[in-house]
Design a protein around this motif. Structure first.
Motif, PDB file in Angstrom:
ATOM      1  N   ALA A 150       0.952  -1.331  -0.030  1.00 48.72           N
ATOM      2  CA  ALA A 150      -0.036   0.083  -0.080  1.00 48.72           C
ATOM      3  C   ALA A 150       0.957   1.429   0.089  1.00 48.72           C
ATOM      4  O   ALA A 150       0.603   2.313  -0.042  1.00 48.72           O
ATOM      5  CB  ALA A 150      -0.984   0.050   1.456  1.00 48.72           C
ATOM      6  N   ARG A 151       2.187   1.280   0.147  1.00 50.76           N
ATOM      7  CA  ARG A 151       2.942   2.378   0.072  1.00 50.76           C
ATOM      8  C   ARG A 151       2.794   3.240  -0.987  1.00 50.76           C
ATOM      9  O   ARG A 151       2.699   2.763  -2.162  1.00 50.76           O
ATOM     10  CB  ARG A 151       4.485   2.061   0.084  1.00 50.76           C
ATOM     11  N   GLY A 152       2.773   4.477  -0.852  1.00 48.75           N
ATOM     12  CA  GLY A 152       2.806   5.589  -2.092  1.00 48.75           C
ATOM     13  C   GLY A 152       1.257   5.872  -2.481  1.00 48.75           C
ATOM     14  O   GLY A 152       0.928   6.656  -3.358  1.00 48.75           O
ATOM     15  N   ILE A 153       0.208   5.223  -2.141  1.00 48.86           N
ATOM     16  CA  ILE A 153      -1.086   5.117  -2.297  1.00 48.86           C
ATOM     17  C   ILE A 153      -1.867   6.077  -1.445  1.00 48.86           C
ATOM     18  O   ILE A 153      -2.353   5.888  -0.190  1.00 48.86           O
ATOM     19  CB  ILE A 153      -2.057   3.809  -2.399  1.00 48.86           C
ATOM     20  N   THR A 154      -1.735   7.531  -1.698  1.00 50.26           N
ATOM     21  CA  THR A 154      -2.215   8.479  -0.684  1.00 50.26           C
ATOM     22  C   THR A 154      -3.349   9.363  -1.521  1.00 50.26           C
ATOM     23  O   THR A 154      -3.585  10.585  -1.133  1.00 50.26           O
ATOM     24  CB  THR A 154      -0.967   9.370  -0.260  1.00 50.26           C
ATOM     25  N   GLY A 155      -3.696   9.073  -2.831  1.00 47.27           N
ATOM     26  CA  GLY A 155      -4.520   9.853  -3.611  1.00 47.27           C
ATOM     27  C   GLY A 155      -5.309   8.981  -4.681  1.00 47.27           C
ATOM     28  O   GLY A 155      -5.087   7.912  -4.729  1.00 47.27           O
ATOM     29  N   LEU A 156      -6.267   9.604  -5.206  1.00 44.42           N
ATOM     30  CA  LEU A 156      -6.847   9.001  -6.228  1.00 44.42           C
ATOM     31  C   LEU A 156      -6.274   8.394  -7.412  1.00 44.42           C
ATOM     32  O   LEU A 156      -6.652   7.354  -7.682  1.00 44.42           O
ATOM     33  CB  LEU A 156      -7.908   9.910  -6.725  1.00 44.42           C
ATOM     34  N   GLU A 157      -5.211   9.276  -7.940  1.00 44.59           N
ATOM     35  CA  GLU A 157      -4.645   8.628  -9.100  1.00 44.59           C
ATOM     36  C   GLU A 157      -3.570   7.512  -8.834  1.00 44.59           C
ATOM     37  O   GLU A 157      -3.561   6.496  -9.397  1.00 44.59           O
ATOM     38  CB  GLU A 157      -3.562   9.850  -9.609  1.00 44.59           C
ATOM     39  N   PRO A 158      -2.800   7.762  -7.524  1.00 39.69           N
ATOM     40  CA  PRO A 158      -2.206   6.508  -7.477  1.00 39.69           C
ATOM     41  C   PRO A 158      -2.920   5.080  -6.921  1.00 39.69           C
ATOM     42  O   PRO A 158      -2.525   4.118  -7.511  1.00 39.69           O
ATOM     43  CB  PRO A 158      -1.223   6.878  -5.939  1.00 39.69           C
ATOM     44  N   ALA A 159      -4.183   5.536  -6.425  1.00 48.28           N
ATOM     45  CA  ALA A 159      -5.138   4.374  -6.260  1.00 48.28           C
ATOM     46  C   ALA A 159      -5.411   3.522  -7.524  1.00 48.28           C
ATOM     47  O   ALA A 159      -5.706   2.530  -7.537  1.00 48.28           O
ATOM     48  CB  ALA A 159      -6.070   4.659  -5.242  1.00 48.28           C
ATOM     49  N   ALA A 160      -5.780   4.555  -8.616  1.00 43.76           N
ATOM     50  CA  ALA A 160      -6.445   3.976  -9.788  1.00 43.76           C
ATOM     51  C   ALA A 160      -5.094   3.111 -10.241  1.00 43.76           C
ATOM     52  O   ALA A 160      -5.395   2.235 -11.140  1.00 43.76           O
ATOM     53  CB  ALA A 160      -6.703   4.915 -10.495  1.00 43.76           C
ATOM     54  N   ARG A 161      -3.871   3.668 -10.428  1.00 45.06           N
ATOM     55  CA  ARG A 161      -2.628   2.707 -10.940  1.00 45.06           C
ATOM     56  C   ARG A 161      -2.514   1.390 -10.137  1.00 45.06           C
ATOM     57  O   ARG A 161      -2.327   0.605 -10.794  1.00 45.06           O
ATOM     58  CB  ARG A 161      -1.371   3.916 -10.737  1.00 45.06           C
ATOM     59  N   ALA A 162      -2.940   1.577  -8.708  1.00 43.45           N
ATOM     60  CA  ALA A 162      -2.624   0.410  -7.885  1.00 43.45           C
ATOM     61  C   ALA A 162      -3.612  -0.561  -8.648  1.00 43.45           C
ATOM     62  O   ALA A 162      -3.376  -2.095  -8.487  1.00 43.45           O
ATOM     63  CB  ALA A 162      -2.839   0.621  -6.510  1.00 43.45           C
ATOM     64  N   VAL A 163      -5.160  -0.284  -8.669  1.00 41.18           N
ATOM     65  CA  VAL A 163      -6.038  -1.176  -9.300  1.00 41.18           C
ATOM     66  C   VAL A 163      -5.715  -1.689 -10.599  1.00 41.18           C
ATOM     67  O   VAL A 163      -6.002  -3.021 -10.761  1.00 41.18           O
ATOM     68  CB  VAL A 163      -7.491  -0.469  -9.016  1.00 41.18           C
ATOM     69  N   ARG A 164      -5.199  -0.812 -11.642  1.00 41.22           N
ATOM     70  CA  ARG A 164      -4.942  -1.170 -12.475  1.00 41.22           C
ATOM     71  C   ARG A 164      -3.631  -2.452 -12.516  1.00 41.22           C
ATOM     72  O   ARG A 164      -3.642  -3.295 -13.261  1.00 41.22           O
ATOM     73  CB  ARG A 164      -4.222   0.004 -13.456  1.00 41.22           C
ATOM     74  N   SER A 165      -2.565  -2.205 -11.958  1.00 36.09           N
ATOM     75  CA  SER A 165      -1.416  -3.057 -11.551  1.00 36.09           C
ATOM     76  C   SER A 165      -2.237  -4.392 -11.330  1.00 36.09           C
ATOM     77  O   SER A 165      -1.850  -5.360 -11.553  1.00 36.09           O
ATOM     78  CB  SER A 165      -0.449  -2.745 -10.889  1.00 36.09           C
ATOM     79  N   ALA A 166      -3.135  -4.284 -10.347  1.00 33.66           N
ATOM     80  CA  ALA A 166      -3.939  -5.253  -9.747  1.00 33.66           C
ATOM     81  C   ALA A 166      -4.651  -6.277 -10.911  1.00 33.66           C
ATOM     82  O   ALA A 166      -4.580  -7.655 -10.845  1.00 33.66           O
ATOM     83  CB  ALA A 166      -4.866  -5.170  -8.719  1.00 33.66           C
TER      84      ALA A 166
END
Length: 425
Positions: free
Chosen positions: A273-289
Protein backbone atom coordinates in the motif's frame (compact mmCIF):
# COMPACT_ATOMS: atom_id res chain seq x y z
CA UNK A 1 13.00 10.59 15.82
CA UNK A 2 11.29 8.41 13.17
CA UNK A 3 10.55 10.07 9.88
CA UNK A 4 7.04 10.61 8.54
CA UNK A 5 7.53 7.65 6.20
CA UNK A 6 8.59 5.38 9.07
CA UNK A 7 5.65 6.48 11.18
CA UNK A 8 3.17 5.70 8.43
CA UNK A 9 4.71 2.55 6.99
CA UNK A 10 6.50 0.87 9.90
CA UNK A 11 5.78 -2.51 11.41
CA UNK A 12 3.14 -0.99 13.69
CA UNK A 13 0.73 1.89 13.10
CA UNK A 14 1.60 5.09 15.00
CA UNK A 15 0.75 5.15 18.71
CA UNK A 16 -2.59 6.67 19.57
CA UNK A 17 -5.92 6.18 17.78
CA UNK A 18 -4.39 4.32 14.85
CA UNK A 19 -2.81 1.63 17.01
CA UNK A 20 -5.98 1.39 19.11
CA UNK A 21 -8.08 0.80 15.99
CA UNK A 22 -5.69 -1.97 14.91
CA UNK A 23 -5.86 -3.57 18.37
CA UNK A 24 -9.66 -3.58 18.30
CA UNK A 25 -9.56 -5.24 14.86
CA UNK A 26 -7.13 -7.87 16.15
CA UNK A 27 -9.45 -8.90 18.99
CA UNK A 28 -12.46 -9.15 16.67
CA UNK A 29 -10.47 -11.04 14.03
CA UNK A 30 -9.47 -13.74 16.50
CA UNK A 31 -13.16 -14.22 17.23
CA UNK A 32 -14.04 -14.28 13.53
CA UNK A 33 -11.37 -16.87 12.83
CA UNK A 34 -12.78 -19.23 15.43
CA UNK A 35 -16.34 -18.68 14.17
CA UNK A 36 -15.62 -19.18 10.46
CA UNK A 37 -13.64 -22.36 11.15
CA UNK A 38 -16.30 -24.04 13.27
CA UNK A 39 -19.70 -22.67 12.32
CA UNK A 40 -20.47 -24.76 9.21
CA UNK A 41 -19.66 -28.11 10.81
CA UNK A 42 -21.41 -27.16 14.03
CA UNK A 43 -24.63 -26.28 12.22
CA UNK A 44 -24.58 -29.47 10.15
CA UNK A 45 -23.14 -32.05 12.56
CA UNK A 46 -24.43 -30.83 15.93
CA UNK A 47 -27.54 -28.79 15.17
CA UNK A 48 -28.55 -31.16 12.34
CA UNK A 49 -29.09 -28.69 9.50
CA UNK A 50 -28.65 -30.00 5.96
CA UNK A 51 -25.83 -28.44 3.90
CA UNK A 52 -28.44 -27.08 1.48
CA UNK A 53 -30.42 -25.40 4.24
CA UNK A 54 -27.24 -23.98 5.71
CA UNK A 55 -26.11 -22.64 2.34
CA UNK A 56 -29.45 -20.96 1.69
CA UNK A 57 -29.48 -19.54 5.20
CA UNK A 58 -26.00 -18.06 4.85
CA UNK A 59 -26.87 -16.58 1.46
CA UNK A 60 -29.96 -14.96 2.95
CA UNK A 61 -28.00 -13.74 5.98
CA UNK A 62 -25.28 -12.02 3.96
CA UNK A 63 -27.82 -10.57 1.53
CA UNK A 64 -29.65 -8.99 4.46
CA UNK A 65 -26.35 -7.89 5.95
CA UNK A 66 -25.35 -6.10 2.77
CA UNK A 67 -28.65 -4.22 2.74
CA UNK A 68 -28.15 -3.19 6.36
CA UNK A 69 -24.69 -1.72 5.71
CA UNK A 70 -25.97 1.58 4.31
CA UNK A 71 -28.54 2.48 7.02
CA UNK A 72 -26.18 1.35 9.81
CA UNK A 73 -23.38 3.37 8.24
CA UNK A 74 -25.75 6.33 8.13
CA UNK A 75 -26.47 5.73 11.82
CA UNK A 76 -22.74 5.95 12.50
CA UNK A 77 -22.62 9.28 10.65
CA UNK A 78 -25.54 10.66 12.66
CA UNK A 79 -24.89 9.22 16.13
CA UNK A 80 -21.10 9.09 16.08
CA UNK A 81 -18.92 6.28 14.68
CA UNK A 82 -17.23 5.34 17.96
CA UNK A 83 -20.50 4.86 19.79
CA UNK A 84 -22.05 2.96 16.89
CA UNK A 85 -18.99 0.72 16.45
CA UNK A 86 -19.03 -0.19 20.13
CA UNK A 87 -22.76 -0.96 20.05
CA UNK A 88 -22.45 -3.18 16.97
CA UNK A 89 -19.41 -5.00 18.40
CA UNK A 90 -21.35 -5.68 21.59
CA UNK A 91 -24.35 -6.77 19.51
CA UNK A 92 -22.18 -9.22 17.58
CA UNK A 93 -20.82 -10.64 20.82
CA UNK A 94 -24.36 -11.08 22.16
CA UNK A 95 -25.56 -12.83 18.99
CA UNK A 96 -22.66 -15.30 19.03
CA UNK A 97 -23.15 -15.87 22.76
CA UNK A 98 -26.74 -16.86 21.95
CA UNK A 99 -25.34 -19.91 20.11
CA UNK A 100 -24.49 -21.29 23.55
CA UNK A 101 -28.17 -21.67 24.43
CA UNK A 102 -30.04 -21.85 21.08
CA UNK A 103 -31.06 -25.36 20.04
CA UNK A 104 -33.45 -25.02 17.06
CA UNK A 105 -32.55 -24.45 13.40
CA UNK A 106 -34.91 -21.46 12.85
CA UNK A 107 -33.39 -19.61 15.79
CA UNK A 108 -29.90 -20.36 14.52
CA UNK A 109 -30.81 -18.92 11.14
CA UNK A 110 -32.18 -15.81 12.85
CA UNK A 111 -28.96 -15.49 14.83
CA UNK A 112 -26.83 -15.86 11.69
CA UNK A 113 -28.86 -13.11 9.97
CA UNK A 114 -28.33 -10.84 12.96
CA UNK A 115 -24.62 -11.71 12.96
CA UNK A 116 -24.23 -10.79 9.28
CA UNK A 117 -26.19 -7.56 9.78
CA UNK A 118 -24.09 -6.50 12.76
CA UNK A 119 -20.88 -7.38 10.90
CA UNK A 120 -21.81 -5.31 7.84
CA UNK A 121 -22.77 -2.34 9.97
CA UNK A 122 -19.65 -2.69 12.11
CA UNK A 123 -17.43 -2.57 9.02
CA UNK A 124 -19.08 0.64 7.81
CA UNK A 125 -18.96 2.23 11.28
CA UNK A 126 -15.26 1.37 11.70
CA UNK A 127 -14.48 2.98 8.35
CA UNK A 128 -16.33 6.11 9.45
CA UNK A 129 -14.29 6.03 12.66
CA UNK A 130 -11.07 5.83 10.65
CA UNK A 131 -12.21 8.84 8.62
CA UNK A 132 -13.02 10.79 11.77
CA UNK A 133 -9.72 10.14 13.56
CA UNK A 134 -7.10 9.77 10.83
CA UNK A 135 -5.93 12.37 8.27
CA UNK A 136 -7.00 11.47 4.70
CA UNK A 137 -3.52 10.76 3.32
CA UNK A 138 -2.79 8.31 6.17
CA UNK A 139 -5.95 6.21 5.93
CA UNK A 140 -4.75 3.70 3.35
CA UNK A 141 -1.57 3.09 5.37
CA UNK A 142 -3.68 2.45 8.47
CA UNK A 143 -6.08 0.17 6.60
CA UNK A 144 -3.09 -1.80 5.32
CA UNK A 145 -1.93 -2.26 8.91
CA UNK A 146 -5.46 -3.26 9.92
CA UNK A 147 -5.71 -5.77 7.06
CA UNK A 148 -2.40 -7.31 8.09
CA UNK A 149 -3.57 -7.42 11.71
CA UNK A 150 -6.87 -8.96 10.62
CA UNK A 151 -5.10 -11.81 8.86
CA UNK A 152 -2.94 -12.47 11.88
CA UNK A 153 -6.01 -12.54 14.12
CA UNK A 154 -7.88 -14.81 11.73
CA UNK A 155 -4.94 -17.23 11.78
CA UNK A 156 -4.94 -17.35 15.59
CA UNK A 157 -8.72 -17.78 15.67
CA UNK A 158 -8.59 -20.48 13.01
CA UNK A 159 -6.04 -22.37 15.11
CA UNK A 160 -8.42 -22.21 18.08
CA UNK A 161 -11.25 -23.37 15.85
CA UNK A 162 -9.05 -26.17 14.54
CA UNK A 163 -8.63 -27.48 18.06
CA UNK A 164 -12.41 -27.48 18.48
CA UNK A 165 -12.80 -29.34 15.20
CA UNK A 166 -10.27 -31.98 16.22
CA UNK A 167 -12.13 -32.58 19.49
CA UNK A 168 -15.47 -32.55 17.67
CA UNK A 169 -17.80 -32.35 20.68
CA UNK A 170 -20.62 -29.87 21.28
CA UNK A 171 -18.68 -28.47 24.24
CA UNK A 172 -15.61 -27.86 22.06
CA UNK A 173 -17.64 -26.02 19.42
CA UNK A 174 -19.33 -23.91 22.08
CA UNK A 175 -15.95 -23.05 23.58
CA UNK A 176 -14.88 -21.74 20.17
CA UNK A 177 -18.04 -19.62 19.97
CA UNK A 178 -17.27 -18.30 23.46
CA UNK A 179 -13.88 -17.18 22.12
CA UNK A 180 -15.69 -15.41 19.26
CA UNK A 181 -18.02 -13.57 21.64
CA UNK A 182 -15.10 -12.67 23.91
CA UNK A 183 -13.12 -11.32 20.95
CA UNK A 184 -15.88 -8.89 19.98
CA UNK A 185 -16.44 -7.92 23.61
CA UNK A 186 -12.75 -7.09 24.00
CA UNK A 187 -12.83 -5.22 20.69
CA UNK A 188 -15.70 -3.05 21.98
CA UNK A 189 -13.82 -2.33 25.21
CA UNK A 190 -10.70 -1.36 23.27
CA UNK A 191 -12.74 1.09 21.20
CA UNK A 192 -13.69 2.86 24.45
CA UNK A 193 -10.11 4.14 24.61
CA UNK A 194 -10.61 6.21 21.48
CA UNK A 195 -11.67 9.85 21.64
CA UNK A 196 -15.32 10.46 20.92
CA UNK A 197 -15.78 11.27 17.26
CA UNK A 198 -18.62 13.78 16.88
CA UNK A 199 -21.59 13.01 14.64
CA UNK A 200 -21.33 14.28 11.08
CA UNK A 201 -22.41 17.81 10.29
CA UNK A 202 -22.57 19.77 7.08
CA UNK A 203 -23.13 17.79 3.84
CA UNK A 204 -25.10 15.05 5.55
CA UNK A 205 -27.63 17.54 6.88
CA UNK A 206 -28.90 18.51 3.39
CA UNK A 207 -30.50 16.39 0.70
CA UNK A 208 -31.81 12.83 1.01
CA UNK A 209 -30.87 10.88 4.12
CA UNK A 210 -29.38 7.95 2.20
CA UNK A 211 -27.83 9.99 -0.59
CA UNK A 212 -25.50 7.19 -1.65
CA UNK A 213 -28.47 5.27 -3.06
CA UNK A 214 -28.88 8.07 -5.65
CA UNK A 215 -25.18 8.46 -6.41
CA UNK A 216 -24.86 6.63 -9.73
CA UNK A 217 -21.19 7.47 -10.14
CA UNK A 218 -20.26 5.95 -6.80
CA UNK A 219 -22.44 2.95 -7.66
CA UNK A 220 -20.41 2.48 -10.85
CA UNK A 221 -17.16 2.50 -8.88
CA UNK A 222 -18.65 -0.01 -6.44
CA UNK A 223 -19.73 -2.25 -9.32
CA UNK A 224 -16.24 -2.25 -10.88
CA UNK A 225 -14.74 -3.11 -7.49
CA UNK A 226 -17.28 -5.93 -7.03
CA UNK A 227 -16.05 -7.49 -10.27
CA UNK A 228 -12.49 -7.46 -8.95
CA UNK A 229 -13.71 -8.99 -5.69
CA UNK A 230 -14.72 -12.12 -7.59
CA UNK A 231 -11.16 -13.18 -6.67
CA UNK A 232 -12.42 -13.88 -3.15
CA UNK A 233 -14.00 -17.34 -3.70
CA UNK A 234 -11.00 -18.64 -5.65
CA UNK A 235 -8.79 -19.93 -2.85
CA UNK A 236 -11.60 -20.77 -0.43
CA UNK A 237 -13.81 -22.68 -2.89
CA UNK A 238 -12.64 -22.99 -6.51
CA UNK A 239 -9.05 -24.12 -6.03
CA UNK A 240 -9.87 -26.96 -3.58
CA UNK A 241 -12.51 -28.22 -6.05
CA UNK A 242 -10.08 -27.76 -8.95
CA UNK A 243 -7.39 -29.80 -7.17
CA UNK A 244 -9.87 -32.50 -6.18
CA UNK A 245 -10.93 -32.92 -9.82
CA UNK A 246 -7.48 -32.80 -11.46
CA UNK A 247 -4.89 -33.81 -8.86
CA UNK A 248 -6.61 -35.48 -5.88
CA UNK A 249 -3.27 -36.76 -4.64
CA UNK A 250 -2.30 -33.24 -3.56
CA UNK A 251 -5.62 -32.24 -2.02
CA UNK A 252 -3.73 -30.88 0.98
CA UNK A 253 -2.33 -28.11 -1.26
CA UNK A 254 -5.64 -26.22 -1.13
CA UNK A 255 -5.24 -25.57 2.59
CA UNK A 256 -1.55 -24.78 2.14
CA UNK A 257 -2.34 -22.13 -0.48
CA UNK A 258 -4.91 -20.56 1.84
CA UNK A 259 -2.25 -20.35 4.58
CA UNK A 260 0.21 -18.90 2.05
CA UNK A 261 -2.29 -16.19 1.18
CA UNK A 262 -2.91 -15.34 4.83
CA UNK A 263 0.80 -15.12 5.68
CA UNK A 264 1.59 -13.05 2.58
CA UNK A 265 -1.05 -10.45 3.46
CA UNK A 266 0.18 -10.43 7.06
CA UNK A 267 3.75 -9.79 5.92
CA UNK A 268 3.39 -7.59 2.83
CA UNK A 269 0.05 -5.71 2.82
CA UNK A 270 1.57 -2.59 4.38
CA UNK A 271 4.39 -2.56 1.81
CA UNK A 272 1.92 -3.12 -1.04
CA UNK A 273 0.00 0.00 0.00
CA UNK A 274 3.00 2.35 0.04
CA UNK A 275 2.59 5.53 -1.93
CA UNK A 276 -1.18 5.21 -2.30
CA UNK A 277 -2.26 8.54 -0.83
CA UNK A 278 -4.62 9.91 -3.48
CA UNK A 279 -7.00 9.02 -6.26
CA UNK A 280 -4.49 8.70 -9.11
CA UNK A 281 -2.02 6.43 -7.26
CA UNK A 282 -4.99 4.33 -6.15
CA UNK A 283 -6.24 3.97 -9.73
CA UNK A 284 -2.74 2.89 -10.83
CA UNK A 285 -2.67 0.30 -8.03
CA UNK A 286 -5.99 -1.17 -9.16
CA UNK A 287 -4.80 -1.23 -12.77
CA UNK A 288 -1.67 -3.17 -11.74
CA UNK A 289 -3.92 -5.51 -9.76
CA UNK A 290 -5.88 -6.30 -12.91
CA UNK A 291 -2.64 -7.27 -14.68
CA UNK A 292 -1.50 -9.44 -11.79
CA UNK A 293 -4.88 -11.18 -11.56
CA UNK A 294 -4.80 -11.84 -15.31
CA UNK A 295 -1.39 -13.46 -14.91
CA UNK A 296 -2.66 -15.48 -11.96
CA UNK A 297 -5.64 -16.79 -13.92
CA UNK A 298 -3.45 -17.71 -16.90
CA UNK A 299 -1.11 -19.74 -14.67
CA UNK A 300 -4.03 -21.37 -12.84
CA UNK A 301 -5.41 -22.34 -16.25
CA UNK A 302 -2.13 -23.93 -17.33
CA UNK A 303 -2.55 -26.46 -14.52
CA UNK A 304 -5.44 -27.92 -16.55
CA UNK A 305 -2.98 -29.18 -19.16
CA UNK A 306 -1.66 -32.72 -19.19
CA UNK A 307 1.39 -32.19 -16.98
CA UNK A 308 2.89 -34.18 -14.06
CA UNK A 309 1.42 -33.73 -10.59
CA UNK A 310 4.51 -31.90 -9.35
CA UNK A 311 4.11 -29.41 -12.22
CA UNK A 312 0.45 -28.91 -11.33
CA UNK A 313 1.49 -28.11 -7.76
CA UNK A 314 4.19 -25.70 -8.89
CA UNK A 315 1.78 -23.89 -11.22
CA UNK A 316 -0.82 -23.57 -8.47
CA UNK A 317 1.74 -22.10 -6.06
CA UNK A 318 2.99 -19.62 -8.68
CA UNK A 319 -0.56 -18.60 -9.55
CA UNK A 320 -1.43 -18.11 -5.89
CA UNK A 321 1.58 -15.83 -5.41
CA UNK A 322 0.43 -13.68 -8.33
CA UNK A 323 -3.10 -13.67 -6.97
CA UNK A 324 -2.17 -12.47 -3.49
CA UNK A 325 0.03 -9.75 -5.02
CA UNK A 326 -2.95 -8.58 -7.06
CA UNK A 327 -5.25 -8.88 -4.07
CA UNK A 328 -3.06 -6.61 -1.94
CA UNK A 329 -2.76 -3.95 -4.64
CA UNK A 330 -6.49 -4.07 -5.39
CA UNK A 331 -7.38 -3.80 -1.69
CA UNK A 332 -5.11 -0.81 -1.08
CA UNK A 333 -6.29 1.05 -4.18
CA UNK A 334 -9.96 0.42 -3.51
CA UNK A 335 -9.70 1.62 0.10
CA UNK A 336 -8.30 4.96 -1.04
CA UNK A 337 -10.84 5.37 -3.83
CA UNK A 338 -13.77 4.53 -1.55
CA UNK A 339 -12.70 7.19 0.96
CA UNK A 340 -11.76 9.85 -1.59
CA UNK A 341 -15.13 9.72 -3.32
CA UNK A 342 -17.28 9.77 -0.17
CA UNK A 343 -18.59 13.15 1.07
CA UNK A 344 -17.04 13.99 4.46
CA UNK A 345 -20.39 13.99 6.26
CA UNK A 346 -21.52 10.66 4.81
CA UNK A 347 -18.48 8.39 5.18
CA UNK A 348 -20.44 5.70 7.07
CA UNK A 349 -23.26 5.23 4.58
CA UNK A 350 -20.90 5.43 1.60
CA UNK A 351 -18.57 2.83 3.12
CA UNK A 352 -21.59 0.66 3.88
CA UNK A 353 -22.61 0.84 0.22
CA UNK A 354 -19.08 0.14 -1.03
CA UNK A 355 -18.97 -2.91 1.22
CA UNK A 356 -21.91 -4.47 -0.63
CA UNK A 357 -19.38 -5.51 -3.26
CA UNK A 358 -18.07 -8.12 -0.81
CA UNK A 359 -21.55 -9.57 -0.33
CA UNK A 360 -22.12 -9.65 -4.09
CA UNK A 361 -18.84 -11.50 -4.64
CA UNK A 362 -19.59 -13.98 -1.86
CA UNK A 363 -23.13 -14.58 -3.09
CA UNK A 364 -22.70 -14.70 -6.88
CA UNK A 365 -19.04 -15.68 -7.10
CA UNK A 366 -19.42 -19.37 -6.23
CA UNK A 367 -22.24 -19.83 -8.74
CA UNK A 368 -20.52 -17.97 -11.57
CA UNK A 369 -17.00 -19.27 -11.05
CA UNK A 370 -17.81 -22.95 -10.57
CA UNK A 371 -19.58 -23.00 -13.92
CA UNK A 372 -16.96 -20.91 -15.72
CA UNK A 373 -13.78 -22.48 -14.33
CA UNK A 374 -14.54 -26.06 -13.40
CA UNK A 375 -16.25 -26.69 -16.73
CA UNK A 376 -14.34 -24.23 -18.91
CA UNK A 377 -10.79 -25.22 -17.97
CA UNK A 378 -8.01 -23.06 -19.44
CA UNK A 379 -10.44 -21.08 -21.60
CA UNK A 380 -12.57 -20.28 -18.57
CA UNK A 381 -9.56 -19.09 -16.61
CA UNK A 382 -8.49 -16.83 -19.48
CA UNK A 383 -11.99 -15.34 -19.69
CA UNK A 384 -11.92 -14.58 -15.96
CA UNK A 385 -8.45 -13.07 -16.30
CA UNK A 386 -9.70 -10.86 -19.11
CA UNK A 387 -12.58 -9.71 -16.92
CA UNK A 388 -10.14 -8.81 -14.12
CA UNK A 389 -7.91 -6.93 -16.56
CA UNK A 390 -10.85 -4.97 -17.99
CA UNK A 391 -12.12 -4.06 -14.51
CA UNK A 392 -8.64 -3.02 -13.37
CA UNK A 393 -8.23 -0.70 -16.35
CA UNK A 394 -11.81 0.60 -16.04
CA UNK A 395 -11.40 1.69 -12.42
CA UNK A 396 -9.31 4.78 -13.22
CA UNK A 397 -11.68 6.36 -15.77
CA UNK A 398 -14.75 5.45 -13.71
CA UNK A 399 -13.22 6.86 -10.51
CA UNK A 400 -12.20 10.08 -12.27
CA UNK A 401 -15.74 10.39 -13.66
CA UNK A 402 -17.13 9.87 -10.16
CA UNK A 403 -14.71 12.47 -8.77
CA UNK A 404 -15.85 15.14 -11.22
CA UNK A 405 -17.36 18.16 -9.46
CA UNK A 406 -16.44 16.76 -6.03
CA UNK A 407 -14.13 19.15 -4.24
CA UNK A 408 -13.17 16.48 -1.71
CA UNK A 409 -12.20 13.88 -4.28
CA UNK A 410 -8.40 14.05 -4.04
CA UNK A 411 -6.68 13.48 -0.70
CA UNK A 412 -4.44 16.31 0.52
CA UNK A 413 -0.79 15.68 1.28
CA UNK A 414 -0.10 13.87 4.54
CA UNK A 415 0.81 16.16 7.45
CA UNK A 416 3.95 15.27 9.40
CA UNK A 417 3.44 12.69 12.14
CA UNK A 418 5.26 13.01 15.43
CA UNK A 419 6.17 9.63 16.89
CA UNK A 420 4.01 8.77 19.85
CA UNK A 421 1.44 11.48 19.18
CA UNK A 422 -2.14 10.87 18.17
CA UNK A 423 -2.56 11.46 14.42
CA UNK A 424 -4.50 14.55 13.58
CA UNK A 425 -3.97 16.02 17.06
Amino acid sequence: MPSDRTARWGALPPAGPQRTLAAAQLAAAVGDGAYYTCSALYFTRVVGMSPTALGLGLTLAWALGSLAGVPLGHLADQRGPRRTSMALALGTAAVVAAFLVIRSSPLFLLAVCLYATAQSGLTAARQALVAALVPPAQRTALLAHIQSTLNGGLAVGAAIGGIALSVGTRAAYLAAFAVTALGFLIGALVLRRLPEAPPATGPSDAGPRLAVLRDRRYAAVTAVNAVLLLRMPLLSLIIPLWIAARAPGIGWLGSALFVLNTLAVLAFQVRAARGITGLEPAARAVRSAGLLLLGSCAVFGLSALDVPVWAVGALLVAASVLQVAGEMRQSAGSWQIAFDLAPPGRIGQYQGFFGTGVAVARTLGPLLLTALLLEGGLAGWLVLGGVFLAAGYAMGPVARWAARDRGHAVSPPAPPVVAGAAPGA
